[in-house]
Enzyme design. Structure first.
Site, short mmCIF file in Angstrom:
data_model
loop_
_atom_site.label_atom_id
_atom_site.label_comp_id
_atom_site.label_asym_id
_atom_site.label_seq_id
_atom_site.Cartn_x
_atom_site.Cartn_y
_atom_site.Cartn_z
N SER A 189 5.14 40.77 11.90
CA SER A 189 5.11 40.52 10.46
C SER A 189 3.80 39.87 10.04
CB SER A 189 6.30 39.65 10.04
OG SER A 189 6.30 38.42 10.74
N GLU A 190 3.22 38.98 10.88
CA GLU A 190 1.91 38.41 10.60
C GLU A 190 1.12 38.20 11.88
OE1 GLU A 190 3.81 37.24 6.69
OE2 GLU A 190 4.47 36.97 8.76
N THR A 191 -0.19 38.33 11.75
CA THR A 191 -1.14 37.94 12.79
C THR A 191 -2.13 36.98 12.16
OG1 THR A 191 -0.91 40.02 14.00
CG2 THR A 191 -2.91 38.75 14.39
N HIS A 233 5.02 30.58 10.00
CA HIS A 233 5.30 30.76 11.43
C HIS A 233 4.02 31.12 12.19
CE1 HIS A 233 5.48 35.22 10.99
NE2 HIS A 233 5.41 35.26 12.30
N GLU A 268 12.66 39.14 8.45
CA GLU A 268 11.88 38.22 9.29
C GLU A 268 12.81 37.18 9.88
OE1 GLU A 268 7.42 36.87 9.01
OE2 GLU A 268 8.58 36.03 7.36
#
Length: 302
Positions: free
Chosen positions: A46-48, A89, A233
């Protein structure tokens, strides 16, 4: 882009498992935004997060002293579809990685993000606590507007006695209360939610049900953000910071309190997020979100 190492980290773990995976790229100063997006797409989480140095200026000659650093690091966050201003996160994953690799010790740090300069505390046991922006209470949304997005009757939503409200402590989310026992029965229409999110300029929807008084958790949550490429998520720091402020406003006004939230059980990845709110009768004065993280591997991208 040449042999970029992506550290894979589970953030907001519960008893050493679960959590929400994020990619972390250190020494990202020379990467362009297009390269960062390509990396985030290849990683697929979902995120980097991408970590760069955060110097406010550099010396132009030996007689010119550089200005003080306004932050310890600059961190940018990319989903598989776009850059976002902040990600809780992925921040936790970043600073836990820096700590466990010996690049940082316990103490207080500042990260520069598109959401502003935000403090991060690393505690002696590796627990990371992230400052968030003070809450922005943006607007209330009718139950009838949310009902078709999640397949729950508007009268049931109204029975909570709590409003559906858009809040932001870094990213705007729709906070949706459910009656106890309904969290696992929602049916999200991702196309409708994506269109609705775009129309109302929000990241997504954070749905919760309050737990019974003897529970170790304040509430159990689910988070959906299909507009930015996240169907669901398993742990969302920014949205749970907003939820803590929402609960403070509507249930605990004038009181400081620490909340404990569970998220991700429906995805088979239960996560624990703590959120602390300092508040007085004038409103919220400080918000922070904390948790543990652990790395589980690396990827080398050509």
């Amino acid at each position: 882009m040449n042999n970029v190492k992506v550290i894979l980290v589970n953030a907001f773990i519960e008893n050493g498992s679960g959590g929400n995976p994020a990619g972390v790229v250190l020494d990202a100063d020379k990467l362009s935004d297009q390269e960062k997006l390509a990396i985030a797409q290849a990683v697929g989480y979902s995120e980097t997060a991408f970590v760069s140095q955060a110097l406010s200026s550099q010396a132009s000659s030996s007689q010119t002293l550089p200005q003080e650093r306004e932050a310890d690091f600059e961190v940018s966050f990319f989903t598989p579809t776009e850059e976002v201003d902040f990600c809780g996160h992925a921040t936790l994953a970043t600073f836990s990685t820096l700590y466990h690799r010996g690049l940082l010790t316990e103490g207080q740090y500042t990260q520069k993000t598109k959401a502003g300069l935000l403090g991060v505390m690393i505690e002696p046991d590796g627990h990371v606590v992230m400052q968030q922006n003070l809450p922005e209470y943006i607007k209330v949304i009718d139950y009838e507007d949310i009902s078709p997005l999640i397949g729950i009757d508007a009268a049931l939503l109204a029975s909570t006695g709590l409003p559906i409200e858009v809040l932001s402590t870094g990213l705007p989310d729709i906070i949706v209360p459910l009656p106890y026992g309904y969290l696992n029965h929602i049916q999200v229409n991702h196309d409708l939610l994506s269109d609705f999110s775009q129309q109302h300029q929000v990241t997504g929807m954070h749905v919760f049900e309050l737990c019974e008084e003897n529970s170790e958790f304040t509430a159990k949550c689910r988070n959906f953000a299909p507009l930015v490429g996240i169907p669901e998520e398993s742990a969302t720091g920014s949205a749970n910071g907003a939820l803590a402020c929402y609960l403070t406003k509507h249930l605990y006004a004038g009181h400081s309190r620490t909340f404990t939230f569970e998220q991700g059980r429906a995805m088979g990845s239960p996560s624990r997020i703590t959120a602390s709110v300092e508040s007085d009768m004038s409103g919220v004065t400080q918000v922070s979100v904390g948790g543990f993280a652990q790395a589980f591997g690396t990827r080398l991208l050509p």
